[in-house]
Design an enzyme around this catalytic site. Structure first.
Site, PDB file in Angstrom:
ATOM      1  N   LYS A  53       3.878   2.004  -3.855  1.00 37.74           N
ATOM      2  CA  LYS A  53       4.203   3.428  -3.938  1.00 37.74           C
ATOM      3  C   LYS A  53       3.128   4.308  -3.901  1.00 37.74           C
ATOM      4  O   LYS A  53       3.168   5.546  -3.498  1.00 37.74           O
ATOM      5  CB  LYS A  53       4.856   3.663  -5.228  1.00 37.74           C
ATOM      6  CG  LYS A  53       6.449   3.100  -4.951  1.00 37.74           C
ATOM      7  CD  LYS A  53       7.186   3.924  -4.164  1.00 37.74           C
ATOM      8  CE  LYS A  53       8.926   3.455  -4.329  1.00 37.74           C
ATOM      9  NZ  LYS A  53       9.762   4.108  -3.359  1.00 37.74           N
ATOM     10  N   SER A 304       6.505  -6.198  -2.549  1.00 31.90           N
ATOM     11  CA  SER A 304       6.344  -4.889  -2.798  1.00 31.90           C
ATOM     12  C   SER A 304       5.715  -4.539  -4.226  1.00 31.90           C
ATOM     13  O   SER A 304       5.146  -3.349  -4.206  1.00 31.90           O
ATOM     14  CB  SER A 304       7.543  -4.170  -2.510  1.00 31.90           C
ATOM     15  OG  SER A 304       8.750  -4.500  -3.188  1.00 31.90           O
TER      16      SER A 304
END
Length: 404
Positions: A53, A304
């Site tokens: 992110k 991720s």
């Protein structure tokens, strides 16, 4: 016009230089053997803040006007986006405020504060936190940093695709998780613009399949409910920008079940020595559970993030041990006389099992007054070992049943 271009993503890469790490693309012999493909893991779980992110958040904040930077930024998040925005703003010397639901884990609140953000706890759900985010932005003039539906955010996430193509130019398939679609959109744009022949696949949790629903009906769909251990991709509605990119660039979107995600998390811990959260483990879950028809391919899977709650990790480990036959809980009864429990444990010791816990209950109404019920949790080798233990107990007149 495309939502983002390859040049946008290359520009984002320059912006992120020295901020986001170029994470390793690690080939796993174990998962390659298990799947019949060459599996390369893109280790964004080892990225700064523990997830990808930071890439999109920093790129978005860096591209704000001087006036916007002066007024600061705000985001609503209980997880990875919060930490990415906090660190990104701090690196640029900009004030940041993160609105989190009141029930957000204290570890995530503290982590977000440690990156330099002011944290406001508001509401019981993300939607209520989002309302406070909008109110705060209107009152202060702070710029909202979206989690996924934004061109700068998508371009930042797309730098992962650039790195994969640099490190493995002959890759056949690239697989990423899908939440709101920002990660998949950026990666797909980068990969397809460099080599349209590479197959790009997105993975959703079956209990939060908002992109699947949107693609099926050809417009944005809103789910009534999402309930998944992959909390990083528990999104009821994807963005209009990400839906457009996925529709144009992505070859397939598949879903994985909760047990499949949990098993992938435990395998990553045990076999790859990696801590990966539920969202990040969906890509491996899809590969190992044959959600994608492929054999002998070079496959890059994006892990991720690694920000998994420790209680959740512990539960997954315990359930994984039971499923693999490495742990079993048995119920039996014995005469309530001195030495009876010692004799039972002696029988167990002959099987080579390790006793983890023993519960001795004289008050159970289901047995006679002269007996005691015993619950045993044992560390075992596999299902065959468990069957041998059950047989040994029965041969020694201990009527036993497996309860877990």
């Amino acid at each position: 016009m495309p939502v983002v271009t390859l040049e946008d993503i290359k520009s984002a890469k320059k912006t992120l230089d020295g901020v986001a790490k170029k994470t390793e693309l690690d080939c796993s012999r174990t998962f390659s053997t298990m799947s019949g493909n060459q599996i390369y893991m893109k280790l964004e779980n080892l990225q700064r803040t523990g997830s990808f992110k930071i890439r999109g958040a920093y790129n978005k904040i860096a591209n704000l006007s001087d006036e916007q930077k002066e007024k600061g930024v705000v985001a609503a998040s209980a997880g990875n986006h919060a930490q990415g925005v906090a660190l990104g703003a701090t690196k640029l010397g900009i004030d940041s405020t993160i609105v989190m639901p009141k029930g957000a884990p204290i570890s995530k609140i503290n982590a977000t504060r440690s990156y330099g953000a002011e944290v406001i706890l508001s509401g019981d759900t993300y939607d209520e936190a989002h309302e406070e985010e909008e109110r705060y932005a209107e009152e202060t003039g702070a710029t909202i940093i979206p989690a996924f539906n934004d061109t700068d955010v998508i371009a930042g996430q797309g730098t992962i695709g650039l790195e994969i193509m640099e490190d493995l130019p002959d890759v056949d398939v690239v697989i990423t998780p899908i939440g709101g679609g920002g990660l998949l959109s950026g990666v797909a744009t980068a990969v397809k613009e460099i080599n349209p022949e590479v197959e790009v696949i997105g993975v959703e949790a079956a209990n939060a399949a908002s992109m699947t629903a949107s693609l099926k009906q050809g417009s944005l769909a809103t789910l009534d409910n999402v309930d998944t251990i992959a909390d990083g991709i528990a999104v009821k509605k994807v963005g209009d920008l990400t839906h457009k990119v996925v529709s144009n660039y992505v070859d397939h979107v598949v879903t994985v079940e909760e047990e499949e995600i949990a098993h992938a998390i435990s395998l990553l811990m045990e076999r790859a020595k990696l801590i990966v959260e539920g969202a990040g483990a969906t890509t491996l879950a899809a590969v190992l559970n044959n959600k994608i028809n492929m054999q002998g391919k070079k496959v890059a899977i994006v892990l991720s993030g690694g920000n998994i709650d420790l209680d959740m990790a512990s539960t997954i480990i315990d359930r994984g041990m039971v499923k693999a036959g490495r742990r079993v809980t048995l119920l039996t009864s014995l005469q309530d006389v001195p030495g009876a429990l010692s004799e039972l444990l002696g029988v167990i010791s002959q099987t080579g099992a390790n006793v983890i816990s023993v519960s001795h209950d004289r008050l159970c109404p289901e047995i006679s007054l002269k007996q005691a019920q015993v619950q045993l949790t044992l560390e075992t080798k596999d299902e065959e070992h468990i069957n041998k233990i059950m047989t040994k107990l029965n041969d020694n007149n201990y009527k036993s049943k497996r309860i877990r």
